[in-house]
Write a protein that holds these residues in place. Sequence first.
Motif, PDB file in Angstrom:
ATOM      1  N   ASP A  34      56.775  64.340  52.887  1.00 22.15           N
ATOM      2  CA  ASP A  34      58.396  64.000  52.862  1.00 22.15           C
ATOM      3  C   ASP A  34      58.676  62.800  53.561  1.00 22.15           C
ATOM      4  N   ASN A  35      59.505  62.160  52.871  1.00 21.71           N
ATOM      5  CA  ASN A  35      60.152  60.959  53.390  1.00 21.71           C
ATOM      6  C   ASN A  35      61.283  61.507  54.276  1.00 21.71           C
ATOM      7  N   ARG A  36      61.676  60.586  55.270  1.00 21.04           N
ATOM      8  CA  ARG A  36      62.885  60.793  56.016  1.00 21.04           C
ATOM      9  C   ARG A  36      64.147  61.387  55.073  1.00 21.04           C
ATOM     10  N   ASP A  37      64.715  62.339  55.800  1.00 24.83           N
ATOM     11  CA  ASP A  37      65.954  62.930  55.119  1.00 24.83           C
ATOM     12  C   ASP A  37      65.556  63.685  53.785  1.00 24.83           C
ATOM     13  N   THR A  38      64.295  63.986  53.805  1.00 24.80           N
ATOM     14  CA  THR A  38      63.758  65.124  52.555  1.00 24.80           C
ATOM     15  C   THR A  38      62.951  66.212  53.351  1.00 24.80           C
ATOM     16  N   GLY A  39      63.158  67.426  52.708  1.00 22.15           N
ATOM     17  CA  GLY A  39      61.963  68.395  53.072  1.00 22.15           C
ATOM     18  C   GLY A  39      61.958  68.467  54.250  1.00 22.15           C
ATOM     19  N   LEU A  40      60.539  68.684  54.985  1.00 20.49           N
ATOM     20  CA  LEU A  40      60.519  69.198  56.470  1.00 20.49           C
ATOM     21  C   LEU A  40      60.425  68.044  57.337  1.00 20.49           C
ATOM     22  N   SER A  41      60.496  66.746  56.771  1.00 22.66           N
ATOM     23  CA  SER A  41      60.514  65.550  57.717  1.00 22.66           C
ATOM     24  C   SER A  41      61.878  65.489  58.550  1.00 22.66           C
ATOM     25  N   THR A  42      62.057  64.623  59.398  1.00 23.34           N
ATOM     26  CA  THR A  42      63.183  64.559  60.111  1.00 23.34           C
ATOM     27  C   THR A  42      64.464  64.082  59.351  1.00 23.34           C
ATOM     28  N   HIS A  43      65.346  64.689  59.622  1.00 22.33           N
ATOM     29  CA  HIS A  43      66.889  64.316  58.965  1.00 22.33           C
ATOM     30  C   HIS A  43      67.723  63.851  59.830  1.00 22.33           C
ATOM     31  N   PHE A  44      68.516  62.760  59.319  1.00 23.72           N
ATOM     32  CA  PHE A  44      69.340  62.088  60.026  1.00 23.72           C
ATOM     33  C   PHE A  44      71.036  62.624  60.079  1.00 23.72           C
ATOM     34  N   HIS A  45      71.215  63.871  60.335  1.00 19.99           N
ATOM     35  CA  HIS A  45      72.278  64.749  59.882  1.00 19.99           C
ATOM     36  C   HIS A  45      73.414  63.994  60.657  1.00 19.99           C
ATOM     37  N   ASP A  46      73.094  63.627  61.873  1.00 21.86           N
ATOM     38  CA  ASP A  46      74.337  62.851  62.658  1.00 21.86           C
ATOM     39  C   ASP A  46      74.865  61.792  62.118  1.00 21.86           C
ATOM     40  N   HIS A  47      74.377  61.239  60.869  1.00 22.03           N
ATOM     41  CA  HIS A  47      75.022  60.041  60.181  1.00 22.03           C
ATOM     42  C   HIS A  47      75.962  60.673  59.229  1.00 22.03           C
ATOM     43  N   GLY A  48      75.822  61.909  58.680  1.00 18.32           N
ATOM     44  CA  GLY A  48      76.610  62.511  57.607  1.00 18.32           C
ATOM     45  C   GLY A  48      76.601  61.938  56.377  1.00 18.32           C
ATOM     46  N   VAL A  49      77.599  61.997  55.642  1.00 16.25           N
ATOM     47  CA  VAL A  49      77.687  61.301  54.402  1.00 16.25           C
ATOM     48  C   VAL A  49      78.006  59.840  54.315  1.00 16.25           C
ATOM     49  N   PRO A  50      77.372  59.060  53.916  1.00 15.27           N
ATOM     50  CA  PRO A  50      77.784  57.473  53.930  1.00 15.27           C
ATOM     51  C   PRO A  50      79.014  57.271  53.487  1.00 15.27           C
ATOM     52  N   GLU A  51      79.778  56.713  53.894  1.00 11.77           N
ATOM     53  CA  GLU A  51      81.116  56.128  53.415  1.00 11.77           C
ATOM     54  C   GLU A  51      81.089  54.892  53.063  1.00 11.77           C
ATOM     55  N   GLN A  52      81.730  54.609  51.753  1.00 10.14           N
ATOM     56  CA  GLN A  52      81.579  53.106  51.245  1.00 10.14           C
ATOM     57  C   GLN A  52      82.127  52.119  51.959  1.00 10.14           C
ATOM     58  N   GLY A  53      81.227  51.090  51.915  1.00 10.09           N
ATOM     59  CA  GLY A  53      81.437  49.980  52.890  1.00 10.09           C
ATOM     60  C   GLY A  53      80.879  50.144  54.412  1.00 10.09           C
TER      61      GLY A  53
END
Length: 281
Positions: free
Chosen positions: A57-76
């Motif tokens: 699993d790449n980062r931010d998928t499956g059972l690997s580490t997720h970067f939840h603190d960054h939320g949904v990227p905002e444009q720009g």
Amino acid sequence: MTTRVAANGIEIAYESFGSPAARPLLLIMGLGAQLIHWDEGLCELLAEQGHHVVRFDNRDTGLSTHFHDHGVPEQGAPSAYLLDDLADDVAGLMDALGWPAAHVVGASMGGMIAQTLAIRHPGRLLTLTSIMSTPGPSIAPPSEAALAVLMARPPADRESVRAQAVTTWSTIGSPGYELDREKVMAMAGLAYDRCFDPAGTARQLAAIMASGDRTESLAGVSVPTLVMHGEADQLVPIVGGRATAAAIPGARLVTYPGMGHDLPQPLWPQIVAEITKLTTA
């Protein structure tokens, strides 16, 4: 069995097939996709050809580490990370596996990560296989239909995820091969049960867009390289595969009529044979 290891400051989940004494083969999956999207049957075929196969699993998928603190990227806004970081994750996973170098296969975004790995860590690759990928997002833009399913609003529940998967793969899958709707829905349900994180997929997409074009840097790649692409790919059109092969000195391009942005089971023997020809040369 899924194992989690520390790599590049995060945790990465992986699974393996075949003998540890066999040729090391690392499979890198694409945008929002989990290790299970490398079908077990395909992994077993590769193992039967003398490979020690690892899917993860790449980062931010499956059972690997997720970067939840960054939320949904905002444009720009700056992306949470780049493809450089995902490539460094792969190098870190190889360290954890005790692999000085490996045969590396990447599909879609995974191909972009594999290309980046070859640029940043050239000594870690024995061979490079880039499947349905591109040196840069502007080189092979998706069709309108493919873009619509890529940017569709994330479903709210498991059954909606299963239904949307059928719509997605009916659009970007392989028109030359019959879609197994039951298998698509089963895989979507399994992926949902392992981890459902649309924001993570959005962060990965932001990383792709922020990482730019690798064409010039790929000219310095010297490992034996195979590029495979479907001639009917709507998400990453075949121009992306041609551009990848043209950018890497000595790369060999193999294309498949009727193949879209997936790996149809009837093509597995051919795909495995091409990869094995590269890893045993």
